[in-house]
Design an enzyme around this catalytic site. Structure first.
Site, PDB file in Angstrom:
ATOM      1  N   LYS A   1      -8.542  -3.435  12.099  1.00 34.24           N
ATOM      2  CA  LYS A   1      -8.939  -2.079  11.704  1.00 34.24           C
ATOM      3  C   LYS A   1      -9.985  -2.146  10.588  1.00 34.24           C
ATOM      4  O   LYS A   1     -10.961  -1.398  10.597  1.00 34.24           O
ATOM      5  CB  LYS A   1      -7.704  -1.296  11.242  1.00 34.24           C
ATOM      6  CG  LYS A   1      -7.982   0.187  11.070  1.00 34.24           C
ATOM      7  CD  LYS A   1      -6.703   0.970  10.856  1.00 34.24           C
ATOM      8  CE  LYS A   1      -7.021   2.443  10.697  1.00 34.24           C
ATOM      9  NZ  LYS A   1      -5.810   3.271  10.621  1.00 34.24           N
ATOM     10  N   ASP A   2      -9.769  -3.071   9.629  1.00 34.39           N
ATOM     11  CA  ASP A   2     -10.756  -3.224   8.549  1.00 34.39           C
ATOM     12  C   ASP A   2     -12.095  -3.701   9.093  1.00 34.39           C
ATOM     13  O   ASP A   2     -13.154  -3.260   8.641  1.00 34.39           O
ATOM     14  CB  ASP A   2     -10.241  -4.213   7.490  1.00 34.39           C
ATOM     15  CG  ASP A   2      -9.268  -3.539   6.519  1.00 34.39           C
ATOM     16  OD1 ASP A   2      -9.123  -2.311   6.600  1.00 34.39           O
ATOM     17  OD2 ASP A   2      -8.662  -4.253   5.693  1.00 34.39           O
TER      18      ASP A   2
ATOM     19  N   SER B   1       0.836  -1.203   0.000  1.00 37.01           N
ATOM     20  CA  SER B   1       0.000   0.000   0.000  1.00 37.01           C
ATOM     21  C   SER B   1       0.868   1.249   0.000  1.00 37.01           C
ATOM     22  O   SER B   1       1.958   1.269   0.570  1.00 37.01           O
ATOM     23  CB  SER B   1      -0.873   0.022   1.254  1.00 37.01           C
ATOM     24  OG  SER B   1      -1.806  -1.022   1.208  1.00 37.01           O
TER      25      SER B   1
ATOM     26  N   GLU C   1     -29.227   7.200 -12.032  1.00 32.01           N
ATOM     27  CA  GLU C   1     -28.921   6.998 -10.626  1.00 32.01           C
ATOM     28  C   GLU C   1     -27.858   8.005 -10.200  1.00 32.01           C
ATOM     29  O   GLU C   1     -27.056   8.469 -11.020  1.00 32.01           O
ATOM     30  CB  GLU C   1     -28.425   5.566 -10.419  1.00 32.01           C
ATOM     31  CG  GLU C   1     -29.525   4.531 -10.544  1.00 32.01           C
ATOM     32  CD  GLU C   1     -30.434   4.518  -9.324  1.00 32.01           C
ATOM     33  OE1 GLU C   1     -31.345   5.349  -9.274  1.00 32.01           O
ATOM     34  OE2 GLU C   1     -30.237   3.668  -8.444  1.00 32.01           O
TER      35      GLU C   1
END
Lengths: 416, 180
Positions: A241-242, A217, A285
């Protein structure tokens, strides 16, 4: 061979022949992740969760849905009234689409803010834009399936975009429709594609993850990880954390599903499709509104279509448009301001897309469209020549460990 | 030292409790999410609402049979002749695989009502039309694997394990029955 890290003999036996457990252990457990990720890094896993939710509820809905112009609308109403828990499953699927886009848009703007698209993550970014395109196609075709008024006229308007192509446009539209208007053949092929495209998305997501795990990341500071002191193992730190982020996300999602299930929809779509009457005010939408505003801002059929697709095309080449070598906006004082202007510009475009195409709205749409392309095509390449970036920290550890000065950062490094 | 290790043990017990209760909650959550996705495959409200059928038998002559649809399955109704009724009532139950008297199976001896699905593997037996093979016992014959049913729909020969099923039904008047 080194000794296996698995104690369970069955796992060990399988892993020796098919190293799936080693793979998962390496990519999901030990996977070194920058230790300074903030909550904006939750949105990738949230998008994955949304994708799985959409596929699971979608498969279940398809068991109760009939893809035929005479039955589609009634079969959806039957799902809402008669099928066991059908209302719940459909509302999850319907609102899941909106939440999927919310999550993905935040994920994209996070990438824009922290420069996650820059070398060596260009392909990671491009695969992400590809996922966005596939999502849009899938969402559009899914919206046609209930065969309400908005389904029908949305399908008519969007497929007609292709008629702007010179010479072959009309033939392409006829080919898309399988007839001379949006009809049963169109509905059937849209159902087929709406079913299969999510699995194509899963494939691209896997490539997206392979590309992500190649370099790991990006992080809020945007500098490369310099060693193990800058990372923590993915599990338990980021799995927890996720999961926490997921529970927050699910709170909002459940609130929408149970209390405001039709907030993001249009009442007109609860009227069965009628090829003879167009609703007074048709809008796509919400997640398509910014692009719809760009389409309407250009006073030319082909031009509007080109600019609309161009708005996504510029994202594909963004890694090369941005000439700055500094990734994170934290160290780019001028770009940081423009980032927020771009965000507001996109929200404004979304608002304008929902408004009637007349008067002040048209003028504002043109200004907002002009800014969008200015931002990508002029600002990104030229800003780095003007902007004076702030000094980058020496390592990820430095600002975290509170070393305000470079001296303390050196001290930390020397202690290692 | 003993005090120290005791407090460590207490902590471990607390941790085990937390881990087990977390997994238990996650399990309950997963099961509650899974249930609607599974239950949607059960019959929907409209399917259940279609669960009864009314049949007028006034035009059904002696010896004739009609087949009606109930819950998507064929239901056999046959107007039995006096000889057929006699045969069905007088036969010995001793050799039957699934012994049931005709009285148990047929409340109104003239009309027999059966679910027309072979209890072996679900084929529809022959015997409703005048030209059909009716099997060795004159009732119904399943062509798939050769099950023979008698005038009371009882299995007499072949692989089927039980007699033809009797749906729940009642006579609304002399000639009208409501199935389901």
């Amino acid at each position: 061979m080194s000794k296996s890290k698995f104690k369970n003999p069955v796992v060990k036996w399988i892993d020796h022949r098919l190293p799936v457990f080693s793979f998962m252990d390496h990519e999901l457990n030990h996977y070194p992740t920058p230790k300074n990720l903030n909550y904006f890094w939750n949105f990738g896993s949230l998008a994955g969760f949304a994708l799985v939710t959409m596929i699971v509820t979608g498969i279940v809905l398809s068991m109760n849905y009939t893809a035929h112009v005479d039955y589609a609308f009634d079969s959806v109403e039957r799902i809402m009234r008669d099928v066991n828990h059908g209302w719940l499953i459909r509302y999850i699927h319907m609102n899941g689409a909106s939440f999927f886009f919310i999550v993905v848009y935040i994920h994209i703007f996070r990438g824009l803010y922290y420069g996650s698209y820059k070398a060596p993550r260009e392909l990671l970014w491009i695969l992400g834009v590809l996922i966005l395109l596939l999502m849009m196609a899938t969402a559009f075709m899914g919206y046609v399936l209930p065969w309400g008024q908005m389904s029908f006229w949305g399908a008519t308007v969007i497929t007609n975009l292709f008629s702007a192509i010179p010479l072959v446009g009309e033939s392409i539209v006829t080919w898309l429709w399988g007839g001379f208007s949006v009809d049963n053949s169109t509905l059937n092929r849209f159902f087929s594609l709406h079913f299969v495209l999510p699995f194509v998305i899963v494939g691209v997501v896997i490539l997206h993850l392979v590309a992500l795990h190649r370099f790991g990341s990006n992080n809020p500071i945007g500098i490369d990880v310099s060693g193990t002191q800058d990372t923590v193992p993915f599990s338990p730190y980021y799995t927890i954390k996720d999961l926490f982020g997921l529970s927050v996300f699910l709170s909002f999602f459940a609130a929408a599903v149970f209390f405001f299930p039709n907030f993001m929809g249009h009442p007109d779509n609860y009227i069965e499709a009628n090829p003879m009457v167009t609703p007074a005010h048709i809008v796509p939408e919400w997640y398509f509104l910014p692009f719809y505003a760009i389409l309407r801002a250009i006073p030319d059929k082909l031009g509007g279509v080109l600019f609309m697709f161009g708005a996504i095309a510029v994202l594909f080449i963004l890694p090369w448009l941005d000439r700055s070598s500094v990734r994170s906006s934290q160290f780019r004082p001028i770009y940081k301001i423009f980032f927020w202007i771009l965000l507001l510009d996109c929200i404004l475009l979304g608002y304008l897309g929902a408004m009637p195409a007349e008067g002040i709205y048209v003028i504002l749409s043109r200004i907002a469209t002009a800014y969008y392309f200015f931002h990508f095509l002029i600002l990104f390449p030229l800003l780095p020549y003007i902007e004076k970036t702030k000094p980058l920290p020496i390592s990820i550890s430095e600002p975290i460990l509170g070393g305000g000065s470079t001296a303390s950062a050196f001290a930390v490094r020397e202690k290692k | 030292m003993p005090k120290n290790s005791k407090s460590k043990n207490n902590n471990e017990g607390k941790r085990d409790f937390l881990i087990i209760s977390t997994y238990a909650m996650a399990g309950i959550g997963a099961a509650s999410v899974a249930w609607p996705l599974i239950d949607q495959m059960n019959p929907a409200a409209d399917t259940l609402a279609l669960a009864s059928t009314e049949v007028d038998l006034s035009s059904l002559e002696e010896g004739q049979a009609i087949t009606v649809t109930w819950r998507g399955k064929p239901v056999f109704v046959r107007h039995r002749t006096p000889e057929e009724i006699k045969l069905a009532k007088e036969v010995s139950l001793d050799d039957m695989r699934h012994p049931e008297t005709d009285e148990e199976r047929v409340p109104n001896e003239k009309f027999i009502v059966l679910v027309g699905v072979c209890t072996h593997l679900g084929c529809v037996p022959l015997g409703q039309k005048s030209g059909d093979v009716k099997g060795q016992y004159g009732g119904w014959f399943c062509p798939c694997h050769g099950s023979h049913y008698d005038h009371s729909g009882r299995i007499r020969k072949g692989p089927a394990p039980t007699n033809l099923e009797i749906p729940s039904y009642k006579f609304l008047s002399d000639n009208i029955i409501k199935i389901g």
